[in-house]
Design a protein around this motif. Structure first.
Motif, PDB file in Angstrom:
ATOM      1  N   PHE A 113       0.772  -1.264   0.008  1.00 58.43           N
ATOM      2  CA  PHE A 113       0.050  -0.088  -0.192  1.00 58.43           C
ATOM      3  C   PHE A 113       0.704   1.890   0.322  1.00 58.43           C
ATOM      4  O   PHE A 113       0.311   2.521  -0.610  1.00 58.43           O
ATOM      5  N   PRO A 114       2.140   1.474   1.207  1.00 53.97           N
ATOM      6  CA  PRO A 114       2.434   3.123   1.073  1.00 53.97           C
ATOM      7  C   PRO A 114       3.686   2.697  -0.518  1.00 53.97           C
ATOM      8  O   PRO A 114       4.368   4.398  -0.528  1.00 53.97           O
ATOM      9  N   LEU A 115       4.514   1.321  -0.081  1.00 58.83           N
ATOM     10  CA  LEU A 115       5.248   1.333  -2.438  1.00 58.83           C
ATOM     11  C   LEU A 115       4.512   1.505  -3.203  1.00 58.83           C
ATOM     12  O   LEU A 115       4.878   2.658  -3.453  1.00 58.83           O
ATOM     13  N   ALA A 116       3.596   1.876  -3.192  1.00 58.78           N
ATOM     14  CA  ALA A 116       2.239   1.690  -4.902  1.00 58.78           C
ATOM     15  C   ALA A 116       1.966   3.323  -4.863  1.00 58.78           C
ATOM     16  O   ALA A 116       2.219   3.981  -5.507  1.00 58.78           O
ATOM     17  N   ALA A 117       1.732   3.933  -3.573  1.00 56.93           N
ATOM     18  CA  ALA A 117       1.382   5.891  -3.008  1.00 56.93           C
ATOM     19  C   ALA A 117       2.995   6.127  -3.270  1.00 56.93           C
ATOM     20  O   ALA A 117       2.452   7.263  -4.107  1.00 56.93           O
ATOM     21  N   ALA A 118       4.245   5.668  -2.728  1.00 58.34           N
ATOM     22  CA  ALA A 118       5.057   5.986  -3.354  1.00 58.34           C
ATOM     23  C   ALA A 118       5.987   6.320  -4.556  1.00 58.34           C
ATOM     24  O   ALA A 118       5.691   7.360  -5.443  1.00 58.34           O
ATOM     25  N   ALA A 119       5.370   5.281  -5.089  1.00 65.54           N
ATOM     26  CA  ALA A 119       5.893   4.645  -6.522  1.00 65.54           C
ATOM     27  C   ALA A 119       4.399   6.031  -7.892  1.00 65.54           C
ATOM     28  O   ALA A 119       5.092   6.780  -8.243  1.00 65.54           O
ATOM     29  N   THR A 120       3.084   6.121  -7.230  1.00 67.49           N
ATOM     30  CA  THR A 120       2.507   6.785  -8.088  1.00 67.49           C
ATOM     31  C   THR A 120       3.013   8.039  -7.285  1.00 67.49           C
ATOM     32  O   THR A 120       2.844   9.512  -8.619  1.00 67.49           O
ATOM     33  N   ALA A 121       3.168   8.718  -6.277  1.00 69.61           N
ATOM     34  CA  ALA A 121       3.969  10.259  -6.086  1.00 69.61           C
ATOM     35  C   ALA A 121       5.290   9.987  -7.139  1.00 69.61           C
ATOM     36  O   ALA A 121       4.600  11.256  -7.430  1.00 69.61           O
ATOM     37  N   VAL A 122       5.481   9.316  -7.431  1.00 70.38           N
ATOM     38  CA  VAL A 122       6.975   9.861  -8.554  1.00 70.38           C
ATOM     39  C   VAL A 122       6.372  10.275  -9.710  1.00 70.38           C
ATOM     40  O   VAL A 122       7.300  10.846 -10.378  1.00 70.38           O
ATOM     41  N   VAL A 123       5.147   9.242 -10.391  1.00 74.59           N
ATOM     42  CA  VAL A 123       4.425   8.992 -12.049  1.00 74.59           C
ATOM     43  C   VAL A 123       4.183  10.011 -11.678  1.00 74.59           C
ATOM     44  O   VAL A 123       4.621  11.178 -12.546  1.00 74.59           O
ATOM     45  N   GLY A 124       3.606  11.196 -10.138  1.00 74.98           N
ATOM     46  CA  GLY A 124       2.784  12.346 -10.961  1.00 74.98           C
ATOM     47  C   GLY A 124       4.138  13.727 -10.969  1.00 74.98           C
ATOM     48  O   GLY A 124       3.876  14.097 -11.663  1.00 74.98           O
ATOM     49  N   ILE A 125       4.837  13.452 -10.117  1.00 76.41           N
ATOM     50  CA  ILE A 125       5.788  14.751  -9.860  1.00 76.41           C
ATOM     51  C   ILE A 125       6.831  14.501 -11.083  1.00 76.41           C
ATOM     52  O   ILE A 125       7.459  15.451 -12.226  1.00 76.41           O
ATOM     53  N   LEU A 126       6.813  13.210 -11.604  1.00 72.61           N
ATOM     54  CA  LEU A 126       7.917  13.128 -13.391  1.00 72.61           C
ATOM     55  C   LEU A 126       6.789  13.689 -14.198  1.00 72.61           C
ATOM     56  O   LEU A 126       7.643  14.426 -15.613  1.00 72.61           O
ATOM     57  N   ILE A 127       5.460  13.456 -14.455  1.00 73.94           N
ATOM     58  CA  ILE A 127       4.259  14.487 -15.420  1.00 73.94           C
ATOM     59  C   ILE A 127       4.357  15.695 -14.957  1.00 73.94           C
ATOM     60  O   ILE A 127       4.657  16.556 -15.878  1.00 73.94           O
ATOM     61  N   GLU A 128       4.702  16.346 -13.436  1.00 70.19           N
ATOM     62  CA  GLU A 128       4.714  17.937 -13.704  1.00 70.19           C
ATOM     63  C   GLU A 128       5.974  17.811 -14.050  1.00 70.19           C
ATOM     64  O   GLU A 128       6.387  18.856 -15.036  1.00 70.19           O
ATOM     65  N   ARG A 129       7.684  17.607 -14.473  1.00 71.80           N
ATOM     66  CA  ARG A 129       8.241  17.386 -15.049  1.00 71.80           C
ATOM     67  C   ARG A 129       8.886  17.565 -16.395  1.00 71.80           C
ATOM     68  O   ARG A 129       9.503  18.539 -16.875  1.00 71.80           O
ATOM     69  N   VAL A 130       7.315  16.532 -17.047  1.00 74.72           N
ATOM     70  CA  VAL A 130       8.137  16.260 -17.943  1.00 74.72           C
ATOM     71  C   VAL A 130       6.787  16.897 -18.709  1.00 74.72           C
ATOM     72  O   VAL A 130       7.463  17.514 -19.735  1.00 74.72           O
ATOM     73  N   ALA A 131       5.772  17.267 -18.063  1.00 77.32           N
ATOM     74  CA  ALA A 131       5.001  17.493 -19.886  1.00 77.32           C
ATOM     75  C   ALA A 131       4.477  18.862 -19.179  1.00 77.32           C
ATOM     76  O   ALA A 131       3.829  19.289 -20.518  1.00 77.32           O
ATOM     77  N   TYR A 132       4.601  19.470 -17.984  1.00 80.11           N
ATOM     78  CA  TYR A 132       4.679  20.702 -17.418  1.00 80.11           C
ATOM     79  C   TYR A 132       5.570  21.540 -17.346  1.00 80.11           C
ATOM     80  O   TYR A 132       5.312  23.200 -17.930  1.00 80.11           O
ATOM     81  N   ARG A 133       6.505  21.745 -16.663  1.00 85.34           N
ATOM     82  CA  ARG A 133       7.232  22.005 -16.287  1.00 85.34           C
ATOM     83  C   ARG A 133       7.780  23.165 -17.209  1.00 85.34           C
ATOM     84  O   ARG A 133       7.989  24.748 -17.796  1.00 85.34           O
ATOM     85  N   PRO A 134       8.355  22.032 -18.441  1.00 92.07           N
ATOM     86  CA  PRO A 134       8.806  23.256 -19.619  1.00 92.07           C
ATOM     87  C   PRO A 134       7.545  23.918 -20.514  1.00 92.07           C
ATOM     88  O   PRO A 134       8.430  25.143 -20.824  1.00 92.07           O
ATOM     89  N   ILE A 135       6.452  23.165 -20.452  1.00 88.17           N
ATOM     90  CA  ILE A 135       6.161  24.362 -21.017  1.00 88.17           C
ATOM     91  C   ILE A 135       5.461  25.889 -20.131  1.00 88.17           C
ATOM     92  O   ILE A 135       6.030  26.540 -20.372  1.00 88.17           O
ATOM     93  N   ARG A 136       5.737  26.068 -18.830  1.00 84.32           N
ATOM     94  CA  ARG A 136       5.903  26.847 -18.033  1.00 84.32           C
ATOM     95  C   ARG A 136       6.566  27.829 -17.924  1.00 84.32           C
ATOM     96  O   ARG A 136       6.539  29.331 -18.334  1.00 84.32           O
ATOM     97  N   MET A 137       7.414  27.080 -18.343  1.00 89.03           N
ATOM     98  CA  MET A 137       9.038  28.224 -18.503  1.00 89.03           C
ATOM     99  C   MET A 137       9.307  28.947 -19.522  1.00 89.03           C
ATOM    100  O   MET A 137      10.082  30.175 -19.722  1.00 89.03           O
ATOM    101  N   HIS A 138       8.479  28.233 -20.639  1.00 86.04           N
ATOM    102  CA  HIS A 138       8.868  29.243 -21.681  1.00 86.04           C
ATOM    103  C   HIS A 138       7.504  29.883 -21.893  1.00 86.04           C
ATOM    104  O   HIS A 138       7.704  30.405 -23.110  1.00 86.04           O
ATOM    105  N   GLY A 139       6.458  30.087 -21.179  1.00 84.40           N
ATOM    106  CA  GLY A 139       5.516  31.211 -21.066  1.00 84.40           C
ATOM    107  C   GLY A 139       4.642  31.050 -21.402  1.00 84.40           C
ATOM    108  O   GLY A 139       3.958  31.502 -22.136  1.00 84.40           O
TER     109      GLY A 139
END
Length: 292
Positions: free
Chosen positions: A63-89
Motif C-alpha cells: 500500500f505505501p510503496l504503491a502510493a510512493a511510486a505513484t507520487a513519483v509518477v505524478g512528479i515526473l508528469i509535472e517535470r516532463v509535461a508541464y514544467r518545460p511549457i510553463r518555463m517557456h511562458g
C-alpha cells in the motif's frame, strides 16, 4: 433504505474526494487542470495490484510503496509535461493539450502492459458484513470511510498547521512573491503533484478492493466525477473538494437507488450544473474580483 443508500454514497463520495484533492491542489497553485490525474489514479490502482499479486508483498507493505511510486509518477508528469511549457511562458491551452496527451499516453501504456480486460482485485481482507437494524455494512466499507476521512484530515492539518503547508499556501497566492520570500516554489509544485498522486493511488486501491475490479479506462469516469466534485466544492479549496466529493457520491447513489441506476451520472452532474448556475465559484470557492 435511505440510511443504507446514504452510507453507500458516503463510501463512494470519500473516494471521489480523495481524487478531487489532487485536482484542487494543483489548480490552487498553478491555476491549471491536470486532466491526466484520473489516469494517475488508474496507474496507482494497477501498481497496488502488481505489488501484491506479482511481487507477493503483504498489503501493509504494498500500500505505501504503491502510493510512493505513484507520487513519483505524478512528479515526473509535472517535470516532463508541464514544467518545460510553463518555463517557456506558454498559455493555459498549451498546458491543457499536454495534459490530454499525458492522459492518452497513460491509458495506452496501461492497455499495453495489462491488456484491455477487467482484472479482479486482490482480496486484502476477508469481506464480512454487519447488520444494524435494516442497515448492512461491510468491513471494507468501514475501512474505506475511515481511511478516506483520516487522509483528508491529515492533509488539511498539514496544509494549515505546518511550515510546508505555509509554503504551499504562499505559492498558491503568488509564485513570484513566494520566491521573493525564499521559498523554492518548484519543489513545492513537485510536492503538490506528488501528494495529489499518492492520494489518487490510495483511492485507486480502495476502488479495486471495494468493487473487486480494475481496468485501464477506469480513470476516465472516476477522474471526470472527481473533477466535477472539485468544481462543485470550489476548485482550489481543499475543504470544498472534500464536500464536493461526498455530495457527488451521495447524490448519484440516492438517485440510482430511488429513481434509476442508469441515470446516476446524470444526477451527479445535474447537481453540479444547478450549483454553478447559482454559485459559479462553487459551494466553498472564493469569488474573485478583477480590479481595473
Amino acid at each position: 433504505m435511505f440510511t443504507q443508500q446514504l452510507i453507500n454514497g458516503i463510501t463512494v463520495g470519500g473516494i471521489y474526494a480523495l481524487i478531487a484533492l489532487g485536482y484542487t491542489m494543483v489548480y490552487g497553485i498553478l491555476k491549471i487542470v491536470n486532466f491526466a490525474h484520473g489516469d494517475v489514479f488508474m496507474i496507482g490502482s494497477f501498481l497496488g495490484l502488481l505489488l501484491v499479486r506479482s511481487a507477493g508483498m503483504p498489503f501493509y507493505v504494498a500500500f505505501p510503496l504503491a502510493a510512493a511510486a505513484t507520487a513519483v509518477v505524478g512528479i515526473l508528469i509535472e517535470r516532463v509535461a508541464y514544467r518545460p511549457i510553463r518555463m517557456h511562458g506558454a498559455d493555459a491551452l498549451a498546458i491543457l493539450i499536454s495534459a490530454l496527451g499525458v492522459s492518452i499516453f497513460l491509458e495506452n501504456f496501461a492497455q499495453l502492459v495489462w491488456g484491455t480486460e477487467t482484472h479482479s482485485y486482490v482480496k486484502f481482507v476477508e469481506k464480512k458484513t454487519y447488520k444494524f437494524g435494516g442497515i448492512t455494512l461491510s468491513n471494507i466499507q468501514i475501512g474505506v470511510i475511515i481511511l478516506c476521512i483520516a487522509l483528508m484530515l491529515i492533509l488539511y492539518l498539514v496544509v494549515n498547521k505546518t511550515k510546508i503547508g505555509v509554503a504551499m499556501r504562499a505559492t498558491s497566492q503568488s509564485i513570484v512573491s513566494a520566491q521573493l520570500m525564499g521559498i523554492n516554489t518548484e519543489k513545492i509544485i513537485s510536492l503538490t503533484f506528488g501528494v495529489g498522486s499518492a492520494l489518487a493511488c490510495v483511492a485507486g486501491i480502495l476502488v479495486g478492493t471495494y468493487y473487486d475490479a480494475v481496468y485501464p479506462l477506469v480513470g476516465y469516469s472516476y477522474g471526470l466525477k472527481a473533477f466535477a466534485a472539485a468544481i462543485l466544492g470550489g476548485i482550489g479549496s481543499i475543504p470544498g473538494a472534500m464536500l464536493g466529493g461526498f455530495l457527488i457520491g451521495i447524490v448519484e447513489t440516492l438517485g440510482a437507488g430511488y429513481i434509476s441506476a442508469g441515470y446516476k451520472d446524470a444526477f451527479a452532474f445535474g447537481i453540479l450544473i444547478l450549483v454553478l448556475i447559482f454559485r459559479p465559484s462553487g459551494l466553498l470557492g472564493k469569488k474573485h474580483v478583477d480590479k481595473v
